[in-house]
Design a protein around this motif. Structure first.
Motif, PDB file in Angstrom:
ATOM      1  N   PHE A  42      49.262  62.454  35.515  1.00 35.41           N
ATOM      2  CA  PHE A  42      49.988  61.698  36.533  1.00 35.41           C
ATOM      3  C   PHE A  42      50.586  60.417  35.959  1.00 35.41           C
ATOM      4  O   PHE A  42      50.126  59.909  34.940  1.00 35.41           O
ATOM      5  CB  PHE A  42      49.042  61.306  37.667  1.00 35.41           C
ATOM      6  N   HIS A  80      50.246  57.465  37.228  1.00 30.79           N
ATOM      7  CA  HIS A  80      49.271  56.372  37.257  1.00 30.79           C
ATOM      8  C   HIS A  80      47.901  56.821  36.773  1.00 30.79           C
ATOM      9  O   HIS A  80      46.872  56.322  37.240  1.00 30.79           O
ATOM     10  CB  HIS A  80      49.194  55.776  38.658  1.00 30.79           C
ATOM     11  N   ASN A  84      45.292  58.174  37.213  1.00 30.21           N
ATOM     12  CA  ASN A  84      44.303  58.672  38.176  1.00 30.21           C
ATOM     13  C   ASN A  84      42.987  59.078  37.530  1.00 30.21           C
ATOM     14  O   ASN A  84      42.381  60.066  37.920  1.00 30.21           O
ATOM     15  CB  ASN A  84      44.863  59.861  38.970  1.00 30.21           C
ATOM     16  N   LEU A  85      42.532  58.285  36.572  1.00 27.86           N
ATOM     17  CA  LEU A  85      41.186  58.512  36.046  1.00 27.86           C
ATOM     18  C   LEU A  85      40.181  58.109  37.116  1.00 27.86           C
ATOM     19  O   LEU A  85      40.499  57.330  38.011  1.00 27.86           O
ATOM     20  CB  LEU A  85      40.965  57.683  34.778  1.00 27.86           C
ATOM     21  N   PHE A  86      38.958  58.650  37.021  1.00 25.02           N
ATOM     22  CA  PHE A  86      37.934  58.299  37.994  1.00 25.02           C
ATOM     23  C   PHE A  86      37.242  57.031  37.516  1.00 25.02           C
ATOM     24  O   PHE A  86      36.504  57.050  36.532  1.00 25.02           O
ATOM     25  CB  PHE A  86      36.942  59.450  38.149  1.00 25.02           C
ATOM     26  N   PRO A  87      37.456  55.903  38.201  1.00 24.16           N
ATOM     27  CA  PRO A  87      37.028  54.613  37.656  1.00 24.16           C
ATOM     28  C   PRO A  87      35.517  54.445  37.582  1.00 24.16           C
ATOM     29  O   PRO A  87      35.030  53.621  36.814  1.00 24.16           O
ATOM     30  CB  PRO A  87      37.630  53.599  38.638  1.00 24.16           C
ATOM     31  N   HIS A  88      34.759  55.214  38.387  1.00 26.02           N
ATOM     32  CA  HIS A  88      33.307  55.018  38.407  1.00 26.02           C
ATOM     33  C   HIS A  88      32.612  55.883  37.361  1.00 26.02           C
ATOM     34  O   HIS A  88      31.393  55.836  37.247  1.00 26.02           O
ATOM     35  CB  HIS A  88      32.768  55.331  39.797  1.00 26.02           C
ATOM     36  N   LEU A  89      33.368  56.698  36.627  1.00 20.26           N
ATOM     37  CA  LEU A  89      32.774  57.558  35.601  1.00 20.26           C
ATOM     38  C   LEU A  89      33.254  57.109  34.227  1.00 20.26           C
ATOM     39  O   LEU A  89      34.374  56.608  34.083  1.00 20.26           O
ATOM     40  CB  LEU A  89      33.183  59.014  35.830  1.00 20.26           C
ATOM     41  N   LEU A 142      33.359  66.500  33.859  1.00 21.17           N
ATOM     42  CA  LEU A 142      33.037  66.829  35.257  1.00 21.17           C
ATOM     43  C   LEU A 142      33.571  68.191  35.682  1.00 21.17           C
ATOM     44  O   LEU A 142      32.822  69.056  36.151  1.00 21.17           O
ATOM     45  CB  LEU A 142      33.586  65.734  36.187  1.00 21.17           C
ATOM     46  N   ALA A 143      34.881  68.399  35.496  1.00 19.27           N
ATOM     47  CA  ALA A 143      35.477  69.658  35.964  1.00 19.27           C
ATOM     48  C   ALA A 143      34.978  70.867  35.159  1.00 19.27           C
ATOM     49  O   ALA A 143      34.629  71.886  35.764  1.00 19.27           O
ATOM     50  CB  ALA A 143      36.994  69.560  35.939  1.00 19.27           C
ATOM     51  N   TYR A 198      34.248  52.699  30.413  1.00 20.18           N
ATOM     52  CA  TYR A 198      34.833  53.036  31.710  1.00 20.18           C
ATOM     53  C   TYR A 198      36.339  52.854  31.639  1.00 20.18           C
ATOM     54  O   TYR A 198      36.833  52.017  30.871  1.00 20.18           O
ATOM     55  CB  TYR A 198      34.235  52.153  32.806  1.00 20.18           C
ATOM     56  N   GLY A 250      38.447  51.301  33.327  1.00 17.98           N
ATOM     57  CA  GLY A 250      38.923  49.946  33.517  1.00 17.98           C
ATOM     58  C   GLY A 250      38.901  49.099  32.253  1.00 17.98           C
ATOM     59  O   GLY A 250      39.542  48.058  32.182  1.00 17.98           O
ATOM     60  N   ARG A 292      41.322  64.883  29.541  1.00 20.59           N
ATOM     61  CA  ARG A 292      40.590  65.393  30.702  1.00 20.59           C
ATOM     62  C   ARG A 292      41.181  66.712  31.195  1.00 20.59           C
ATOM     63  O   ARG A 292      40.449  67.651  31.513  1.00 20.59           O
ATOM     64  CB  ARG A 292      40.627  64.354  31.830  1.00 20.59           C
ATOM     65  N   SER A 293      42.523  66.777  31.219  1.00 19.39           N
ATOM     66  CA  SER A 293      43.162  68.023  31.640  1.00 19.39           C
ATOM     67  C   SER A 293      42.916  69.130  30.633  1.00 19.39           C
ATOM     68  O   SER A 293      42.644  70.278  30.998  1.00 19.39           O
ATOM     69  CB  SER A 293      44.672  67.820  31.788  1.00 19.39           C
TER      70      SER A 293
END
Lengths: 373, 249
Positions: free
Chosen positions: B90, B92, B94-99, B107-108, B140, B142, B156-157
């Motif tokens: 994407f 932006h 769209n990474l998962f900020p809490h992981l 995860l996937a 993380y 961030g 990740r993809s």
């Protein structure tokens, strides 16, 4: 005009000394202008009027010795903490345990068992958290009930309508809070669901409880709930209160969590979808952890409100911390010491509410990963 | 639906509306296995919407979309099947900020592909090495720069071992000095023979990597050609205007 080229960065210098120190702080914060100086002095004056008499009453001339009101009357003037000392068991544990002090180890043991069980959940490296949490939620309540209620292993029975004081306040709020959390999560998800029937049901349910005062809910729980059960089944009074409180609380928890859900950027949902995660995987691993973090202040707010609102159970004849303190102060031996009773109850409430509020602040800081989107 | 072809993606008669706004008009497009397609066009031309239809982030109202042999309709099973084979990057990130970076990547595979955790982690580390940030695995999102975050998003993809990769303006949100590190990773990926559809304004990347460049305007495909042809000899005047605007500086 010569070209300006720097080869080395300038070293850092400490700030000027006039910018630090207590005198500077006072100047800047207390006496920065004429108005501010006047306000500071006025505040000090009000504190001077209030604090010394309070300290004098509550501490310096207070009475703690003796076993009956004569000690307080002989002393005069100050607070009569003797009353709280003598009636401490009754105020904290209710009528049964107040008159059977040798049994008090039972609720105390249950309380410390709970603390002992919950503590490992806060250890980062502890790897059986799920299992332990399941035990606390599903099995521990029965252990605690068996301990406090008795009637097995030869323990004398403490009927639930003789439970009271801080113990009852604690049981009602902790069960209400914990049982309402999963219910609230489901309701919040349901309210944001794309399935119209689920959504309508959740909206109806939430708005029903939010539009009803807790007093009414408790009345209904005590009068209406038995109608739904076959005659002869006598639903326990405390259990009825618990059901009412849990349903009521779940609506507020749901609204707090919905606020968190709405704050999660659309991109998070899309990224989870694009990776092929199914709905519950997406919610459990991606959306809820972030949404719950955002909703912590809101959830804790509703917890604190519930903790204080449990005082309303007096309406269905249960004596919680506040009402038990009041009852103690109305007994013949201690008539006239209501102030002490109220202040003590308020103090206990304050300790727990302030503790919860501080804990939520810690949790927020701990969970903050320094991200914005 | 069972018709066999060497097409990775088959789109025919695709139409989509947002309310009354006709955002995609009669799109017909076939993408071969291993083909690399760059889609460009002015903003609002429907190019992002088009590739978001390919993994059903957007629902289409008319026409058929067949991805990797599976037709996209309202059947949730089909949608999940397609999403497992199609990766998306994407604008932006769209990474998962809490992981952590590693958890983002595993995860996937763990939950969707049911890969054992250890294997998923080992594979994730391989992909993080391929995007050249294995040392950030336990940070993380961030704590990373934009370029690093986008490379994590690509890794990740890839961890899902997709057969098709979609890129939705992957460098538009990046500071200029970070664009090339992301494009380099994408160029490497193209060399592995991955089927790629890339919405971008990076014309250098298009020239170097694309097999075909598609120009969209007002929700339709105006022109498509091999990059040489497209940049040196654009047929349509809207294409010529767009190219003159984008290549002027």
């Amino acid at each position: 005009m010569s070209a300006l080229i720097k080869h080395t960065p300038l070293p850092d210098r400490p700030p000027p000394s006039s910018q630090t120190g207590i005198v500077h702080w006072a100047k800047q914060h207390l006496f920065s202008s004429t108005t501010n100086s006047l306000l500071t002095l006025a505040s000090f004056y009000v504190l001077f009027l209030l604090v010394p008499p309070l300290v004098n009453w509550a501490l310096l001339s207070a009475t703690l010795e003796g076993t009956d009101r004569s000690a307080c009357e002989a002393n005069g003037g100050g607070a009569c903490w003797t009353f709280i000392k003598i009636r401490f068991n009754q105020i904290m544990f209710g009528l049964y345990y107040g008159s059977h002090p040798e049994q008090i180890w039972r609720p105390v043991l249950a309380f410390f068992m709970l603390i002992g069980l919950v503590a490992p959940l806060f250890i980062e490296r502890f790897s059986y958290k799920g299992l332990l949490a399941g035990f606390i939620l599903l099995i521990f309540p029965f252990i605690a009930f068996a301990l406090i209620h008795g009637a097995w292993l030869g323990l004398p029975v403490a009927e639930t309508n003789e439970w009271g004081g801080f113990m009852l306040t604690f049981i009602l709020s902790i069960v209400g809070i914990i049982a309402a959390l999963p219910l609230g999560i489901l309701l919040a998800l349901g309210r944001r669901s794309e399935l119209p029937v689920v959504r309508s049901f959740c909206v109806f349910f939430i708005e029903l409880w939010r539009g009803t005062p807790l007093i009414t809910v408790l009345f209904m729980a005590s009068v209406l709930l038995p109608l739904f059960f076959p005659s002869g089944v006598d639903l326990d009074k405390v259990l009825r209160a618990l059901i009412g409180i849990t349903l009521f609380q779940s609506a507020y928890t749901a609204e707090a969590i919905r606020g968190g859900l709405q704050a999660i950027p659309k991109g998070q949902f899309e990224a989870a979808d694009a990776l092929g995660l199914a709905y519950w995987e997406k919610m459990t691993f991606i959306i809820l952890p972030q949404a719950l973090k955002i909703s912590i202040p809101g959830i804790v707010n509703t917890f604190i409100e519930l903790f204080k609102d449990t005082t309303l159970v007096s309406i269905i004849g249960l004596l919680d911390l506040l009402n038990m303190s009041q009852t103690a102060a109305q007994s013949a031996e201690w008539r006239g010491y209501d102030t002490e009773a109220y202040i003590f109850a308020a103090f206990i409430f304050w300790i727990f509410c302030y503790g919860m509020s501080r804990y939520s602040q810690n949790l927020e800081t701990k969970l903050d990963r320094g991200h914005k989107n | 639906m069972t018709k066999h072809s060497d097409h990775s993606i088959e789109i025919s008669g695709l139409n989509k509306w947002y309310g009354d706004f006709h955002v995609l008009k009669d799109i017909d497009l076939n993408v071969s296995m291993g083909e690399r397609i760059v889609i460009c066009g002015p903003s609002g031309s429907g190019k992002s919407t088009l590739i978001r239809c390919l993994n059903h982030l957007e629902e289409h109202q008319e026409g058929t979309i067949i991805v990797d042999g599976v037709e996209l309709n309202n059947d949730v099973k089909n949608i999940e099947k397609v999403r497992r084979e199609v990766g998306m990057v994407f604008q932006h990130f769209n990474l998962f900020p809490h992981l952590t970076v590693l958890e983002n990547c595993t995860l996937a595979p763990i939950w969707v592909r049911k890969t054992p955790k250890k294997d998923a982690q080992a594979e994730a580390m391989e992909y993080l090495e391929r995007v050249r940030i294995p040392e950030q695995a336990n940070k993380y999102p961030g704590q990373l720069s934009g370029g690093q975050q986008q490379r994590v998003a690509i890794a990740r993809s890839l961890c899902m071992k997709p057969r098709i990769m979609l890129f939705d303006e992957p460098t538009s949100a990046l500071d200029p000095e970070m664009i090339s590190e992301v494009l380099d990773v994408m160029t490497d990926l193209a060399k592995t023979g991955m089927t790629m559809m890339v919405v971008t304004h990076e014309m250098g990347f298009a020239k170097q990597v694309a097999d075909r460049v598609i120009f969209m305007d007002y929700g339709e495909i105006v022109e498509q050609a091999a990059p040489d042809e497209f940049f040196n000899n654009p047929k349509h005047e809207r294409t010529q205007l767009f190219l003159s605007q984008i290549l002027a500086h």
